[in-house]
Design a protein around this motif. Structure first.
Motif, PDB file in Angstrom:
ATOM      1  N   ALA A  46     -64.441  34.455   2.584  1.00 18.78           N
ATOM      2  CA  ALA A  46     -64.431  33.986   3.971  1.00 18.78           C
ATOM      3  C   ALA A  46     -63.847  35.230   4.861  1.00 18.78           C
ATOM      4  N   VAL A  47     -62.991  36.046   4.504  1.00 18.76           N
ATOM      5  CA  VAL A  47     -62.423  37.185   5.139  1.00 18.76           C
ATOM      6  C   VAL A  47     -63.557  38.228   5.454  1.00 18.76           C
ATOM      7  N   ALA A  48     -64.394  38.499   4.239  1.00 17.68           N
ATOM      8  CA  ALA A  48     -65.483  39.285   4.262  1.00 17.68           C
ATOM      9  C   ALA A  48     -66.402  38.904   5.293  1.00 17.68           C
ATOM     10  N   LEU A  49     -66.797  37.558   5.248  1.00 13.30           N
ATOM     11  CA  LEU A  49     -67.916  37.062   6.177  1.00 13.30           C
ATOM     12  C   LEU A  49     -67.434  37.118   7.909  1.00 13.30           C
ATOM     13  N   ALA A  50     -66.212  36.946   7.680  1.00 14.47           N
ATOM     14  CA  ALA A  50     -65.587  36.635   9.240  1.00 14.47           C
ATOM     15  C   ALA A  50     -66.221  37.605  10.174  1.00 14.47           C
ATOM     16  N   PRO A  51     -66.224  38.811  10.230  1.00 14.00           N
ATOM     17  CA  PRO A  51     -66.839  39.803  11.081  1.00 14.00           C
ATOM     18  C   PRO A  51     -68.163  39.642  11.477  1.00 14.00           C
ATOM     19  N   ARG A  52     -68.962  39.038  10.668  1.00 13.46           N
ATOM     20  CA  ARG A  52     -70.328  38.997  10.680  1.00 13.46           C
ATOM     21  C   ARG A  52     -70.871  37.792  11.371  1.00 13.46           C
ATOM     22  N   PHE A  53     -70.027  36.635  11.445  1.00  7.60           N
ATOM     23  CA  PHE A  53     -70.638  35.351  11.937  1.00  7.60           C
ATOM     24  C   PHE A  53     -69.685  34.792  12.922  1.00  7.60           C
ATOM     25  N   ALA A  54     -70.208  33.598  13.674  1.00 13.13           N
ATOM     26  CA  ALA A  54     -69.504  33.145  14.717  1.00 13.13           C
ATOM     27  C   ALA A  54     -68.094  32.420  14.267  1.00 13.13           C
ATOM     28  N   ARG A  55     -68.440  31.792  13.039  1.00 16.55           N
ATOM     29  CA  ARG A  55     -67.024  30.969  12.614  1.00 16.55           C
ATOM     30  C   ARG A  55     -67.478  31.145  11.049  1.00 16.55           C
ATOM     31  N   VAL A  56     -66.362  30.928  10.309  1.00 16.65           N
ATOM     32  CA  VAL A  56     -66.145  30.993   8.852  1.00 16.65           C
ATOM     33  C   VAL A  56     -65.151  29.950   8.360  1.00 16.65           C
ATOM     34  N   VAL A  57     -65.433  29.087   7.600  1.00 15.77           N
ATOM     35  CA  VAL A  57     -64.354  27.934   7.241  1.00 15.77           C
ATOM     36  C   VAL A  57     -64.319  27.940   5.714  1.00 15.77           C
ATOM     37  N   PRO A  58     -63.172  28.610   5.330  1.00 14.60           N
ATOM     38  CA  PRO A  58     -62.850  28.385   3.886  1.00 14.60           C
ATOM     39  C   PRO A  58     -62.415  26.908   3.464  1.00 14.60           C
ATOM     40  N   HIS A  59     -62.908  26.463   2.313  1.00 13.15           N
ATOM     41  CA  HIS A  59     -62.558  25.096   1.715  1.00 13.15           C
ATOM     42  C   HIS A  59     -61.121  25.404   1.217  1.00 13.15           C
ATOM     43  N   ILE A  60     -60.161  24.545   1.264  1.00 10.95           N
ATOM     44  CA  ILE A  60     -58.977  24.846   0.545  1.00 10.95           C
ATOM     45  C   ILE A  60     -58.671  23.427  -0.217  1.00 10.95           C
ATOM     46  N   ALA A  61     -58.764  23.749  -1.505  1.00  8.11           N
ATOM     47  CA  ALA A  61     -58.610  22.647  -2.587  1.00  8.11           C
ATOM     48  C   ALA A  61     -57.253  22.296  -2.804  1.00  8.11           C
ATOM     49  N   ALA A  62     -56.742  21.083  -2.480  1.00  7.24           N
ATOM     50  CA  ALA A  62     -55.295  20.790  -2.690  1.00  7.24           C
ATOM     51  C   ALA A  62     -54.795  21.215  -3.832  1.00  7.24           C
ATOM     52  N   ARG A  63     -55.420  20.545  -4.956  1.00  9.21           N
ATOM     53  CA  ARG A  63     -55.173  20.653  -6.430  1.00  9.21           C
ATOM     54  C   ARG A  63     -55.056  22.085  -6.913  1.00  9.21           C
ATOM     55  N   MET A  64     -55.516  23.134  -6.121  1.00  6.04           N
ATOM     56  CA  MET A  64     -55.828  24.452  -6.619  1.00  6.04           C
ATOM     57  C   MET A  64     -54.798  25.419  -5.798  1.00  6.04           C
ATOM     58  N   VAL A  65     -54.034  24.715  -5.120  1.00  2.00           N
ATOM     59  CA  VAL A  65     -52.966  25.338  -4.433  1.00  2.00           C
ATOM     60  C   VAL A  65     -51.443  25.491  -5.226  1.00  2.00           C
ATOM     61  N   ARG A  66     -51.220  26.684  -5.758  1.00  2.00           N
ATOM     62  CA  ARG A  66     -49.935  26.777  -6.606  1.00  2.00           C
ATOM     63  C   ARG A  66     -48.792  26.371  -6.390  1.00  2.00           C
ATOM     64  N   SER A  67     -48.272  26.673  -4.861  1.00  2.00           N
ATOM     65  CA  SER A  67     -46.972  26.269  -4.339  1.00  2.00           C
ATOM     66  C   SER A  67     -46.982  26.602  -3.020  1.00  2.00           C
ATOM     67  N   GLU A  68     -46.134  26.037  -2.387  1.00  2.00           N
ATOM     68  CA  GLU A  68     -45.860  26.324  -1.000  1.00  2.00           C
ATOM     69  C   GLU A  68     -46.088  27.601  -0.238  1.00  2.00           C
ATOM     70  N   GLU A  69     -45.333  28.442  -1.156  1.00  2.00           N
ATOM     71  CA  GLU A  69     -45.576  30.049  -0.709  1.00  2.00           C
ATOM     72  C   GLU A  69     -47.101  30.524  -1.011  1.00  2.00           C
TER      73      GLU A  69
END
Length: 276
Positions: free
Chosen positions: A58-81
């Motif tokens: 997403a970060v790599a695509l951001a300068p090239r397109f009007a809007r870039v939206v990453p999917h955040i999968a809840a079960r794959m987030v390791r911690s609050e940090e």
């Protein structure tokens, strides 16, 4: 966060065409070559690559397109940090929209078991994210009861700005489902999930894997569509089927969300026939 009023979508004048990409090798270069710079790109999150690969893409695509939206999968987030680090990185690159899903991991890697858990946590923090999308399942989910899906969607809606439907092949079923959501009091705008151009065997494998079995039966019973699938599926049929309903308030259609399967060159030809 409150549900927003329904925007007006106009076929052929979609201000925000959406294309879902899978973070694979050279996808940044391929997307830049094939897709219009004013498009919205959404980046999937897979168990194999994880959240961090999605954010890097997403970060790599951001300068090239009007809007870039990453999917955040809840079960794959390791911690609050971990979540805070992900959000900080997005904001550092002016990415202020995310799409929250539960994820395909059977066991969560951290404290968030479901998408709703993550949404509720975000609501307690100042995080800088200005727009949040959530998934919807007009044809159900292979692992979740339909009643639970309905309650889950209503529970998530106050935290979201829009929803995106799973890929579906039966427009009549999707439109009937949309009307039921309005009757149930759901005011979210919906982007309709359209399968992009892909070889029939690959499309059927993906459709079966994510559980849209009713769509597969629909295709098999509908000779015209089945014949087209055998020659190569054409998404323009579904786009045209939805076109008369785009401005009807009882459906609340905001636009289309193209599941590209990274078949970007063929997808570009379809949208060359539609003014975007």
């Amino acid at each position: 966060m409150r549900e927003q009023q329904l925007p007006v979508a106009q076929f052929g004048q979609m201000s925000e065409p959406r294309f879902e990409l899978i973070p694979t090798h050279r996808i940044v270069e391929r997307a830049e070559a094939a897709l219009p710079p004013h498009a919205t790109l959404t980046i999937t999150c897979s168990p194999k690559k994880g959240v961090d690969a999605t954010i890097e893409t997403a970060v790599a695509l951001a300068p090239r397109f009007a809007r870039v939206v990453p999917h955040i999968a809840a079960r794959m987030v390791r911690s609050e940090e971990h979540l805070e680090a992900v959000l900080d990185k997005l904001l550092a690159h002016d990415l202020e929209e995310i799409f929250v899903i539960g994820g395909d991991e059977r066991q969560p890697l951290g404290p968030y078991r479901h998408g709703l858990d993550l949404l509720e946590f975000l609501a307690t923090r100042e995080h800088g994210i200005r727009r949040i999308g959530i998934p919807a399942y007009p044809e159900g989910h292979p692992d979740i009861d339909n009643d639970i899906l309905a309650k889950d969607l209503l529970a998530k809606a106050p935290y979201a700005h829009y929803a995106v439907t799973q890929m579906c092949f039966d427009p009549d079923r999707v439109l009937a489902w949309l009307r039921r959501q309005r009757e149930a009091g759901l005011g979210l705008p919906f982007y309709l999930g359209i399968p992009g151009p892909v070889k029939p065997d690959k499309l059927l494998r993906i459709a079966t894997r994510i559980g849209v079995t009713d769509s597969i039966r629909f295709l098999r019973k509908n000779f015209k569509l089945t014949g087209k699938m055998l020659r190569g599926y054409d998404a323009s049929d579904l786009l045209n089927a939805y076109a008369p309903h785009l401005n009807e308030s009882d459906h609340g259609i905001a636009g289309f969300h193209m599941y590209s399967f990274n078949e970007l060159d063929t997808l570009k030809k379809i949208f060359a026939r539609i003014a975007i």
